[in-house]
Enzyme design. Structure first.
Site, mmCIF file in Angstrom:
data_model
loop_
_atom_site.group_PDB
_atom_site.id
_atom_site.type_symbol
_atom_site.label_atom_id
_atom_site.label_comp_id
_atom_site.label_asym_id
_atom_site.label_seq_id
_atom_site.Cartn_x
_atom_site.Cartn_y
_atom_site.Cartn_z
ATOM 1 N NE ARG A 1 -27.034 21.530 31.551
ATOM 2 C CZ ARG A 1 -27.070 21.789 30.246
ATOM 3 N NH1 ARG A 1 -27.837 22.739 29.801
ATOM 4 N NH2 ARG A 1 -26.341 21.100 29.381
ATOM 5 C CE LYS B 1 1.331 26.617 24.401
ATOM 6 N NZ LYS B 1 1.878 27.838 25.049
ATOM 7 N NE ARG C 1 -18.066 18.410 34.011
ATOM 8 C CZ ARG C 1 -19.356 18.446 33.678
ATOM 9 N NH1 ARG C 1 -19.718 18.568 32.421
ATOM 10 N NH2 ARG C 1 -20.273 18.357 34.619
ATOM 11 C CG HIS D 1 -21.377 15.841 38.386
ATOM 12 N ND1 HIS D 1 -20.881 16.995 38.976
ATOM 13 C CD2 HIS D 1 -21.935 16.229 37.211
ATOM 14 C CE1 HIS D 1 -21.119 18.014 38.179
ATOM 15 N NE2 HIS D 1 -21.770 17.582 37.107
#
Length: 307
Positions: free
Chosen positions: A51, A80, A101, A129
């Site tokens: 979402r 890497k 995020r 958030h």
């Protein structure tokens, strides 16, 4: 650090929150334009998302911008051994803004310290958030007609649930009454209870999810127990099914009650709730596009909207 970055909801004051909500209202009425024409938005998702990532990308596309980035860190150079610092500095060469995020708390704040490109936190570990919070506030405002003086019940994973942490920090401006329903192991962290005490906010702690609590509520904010936050799978199994909302439990709730959930759900809301007009979680997800359009334009310094 770019002053228009959005890392934590408590970095912006009440008036800025209200201004962002006005922007969201504008974009709901005018979702499509070329206001981001020529702008490049990088979406760096070091942790899985559906979402949040798709609504940010939809927000950009509807405003005429371009999106670059990745939705799986294993496809990036971090696999890497590239450091977060190097990734952020490299992407800053290509993008006007970075939406990120990350599974580590504080990663978004760190990103702001190594680039002048604005950073939008799309969730950092169990911390905050803020873009979810803005769409939650917009959903509450649309359904209740106000943010002031509401009784908000939060249920489930209040320890690791970054959405409830951010929502508490935002709602502290609007004189709420909180009911926190969780197991002892997943209770709201002390630092957030201290915010309530310091701000003079009434709150109540519960381990039982009773209809009496539901009937007092204006907003019922359900959360899932997040398996990915548990290092011990047995601890997760003990608490994952403690609180489930069924349609019958809503029989005597307020007509204006609305049920929110940041999604995805597992089994904390029974599917028999979905057809109840008090269920608002799918509409809530739709509001995410408008809220994130508001956040992106603010971060990019686009202030000439006819609000």
């Amino acid at each position: 650090m770019n002053s228009r970055s959005l890392v934590a909801i408590d970095q912006i004051d009440k008036q800025e929150l209200l201004d962002l909500l006005e922007r969201a209202r504008y974009f709901e009425a005018h979702p499509n334009s070329k206001i981001l024409d020529g702008k490049v938005v990088a979406t760096l998702f070091f942790e899985p998302s559906t979402r949040t990532r798709l609504s940010f990308e939809t927000a950009v596309n509807r405003l005429g911008g371009r999106v670059i980035g990745f939705s799986d860190a294993s496809t990036s150079s971090t696999s890497k051994g590239e450091t977060l610092k190097d990734t952020i500095k490299m992407v800053s060469n290509y993008a006007d803004i970075i939406v990120m995020r990350h599974f580590i708390e504080g990663a978004a704040q760190y990103a702001t310290e190594v680039t002048d490109v604005p950073i939008v936190n799309a969730g950092d570990g169990a911390n905050q958030h803020p873009s979810q919070t803005l769409l939650d506030l917009y959903s509450i405002l649309k359904t209740q007609g106000t943010l002031e003086g509401l009784t908000i019940t939060m249920v489930g994973d209040l320890k690791y649930g970054r959405t409830v942490h951010s929502l508490l920090m935002a709602m502290r401006h609007f004189h709420p009454v909180f009911h926190f329903v969780s197991s002892e192991k997943l209770k709201m962290p002390e630092e957030y209870l201290e915010v309530c005490r310091r701000e003079g906010i009434e709150y109540h702690l519960h381990t039982d999810f009773s209809e009496d609590i539901i009937n007092k509520s204006d907003i019922l904010y359900m959360t899932r127990v997040q398996r990915e936050r548990f290092s011990d799978i047995m601890e997760y199994e003990k608490v994952k099914n403690l609180y489930t909302l069924h349609n019958a439990m809503l029989a005597n709730s307020k007509p204006s009650l609305r049920i929110l959930h940041p999604l995805p759900r597992v089994n904390e809301i029974s599917t028999d709730v979905d057809d109840n007009p008090k269920a608002y979680y799918f509409e809530q997800a739709r509001n995410g596009v408008f809220a994130r359009q508001a956040i992106l334009t603010r971060a990019l310094g686009i202030d000439n909207l006819p609000l």
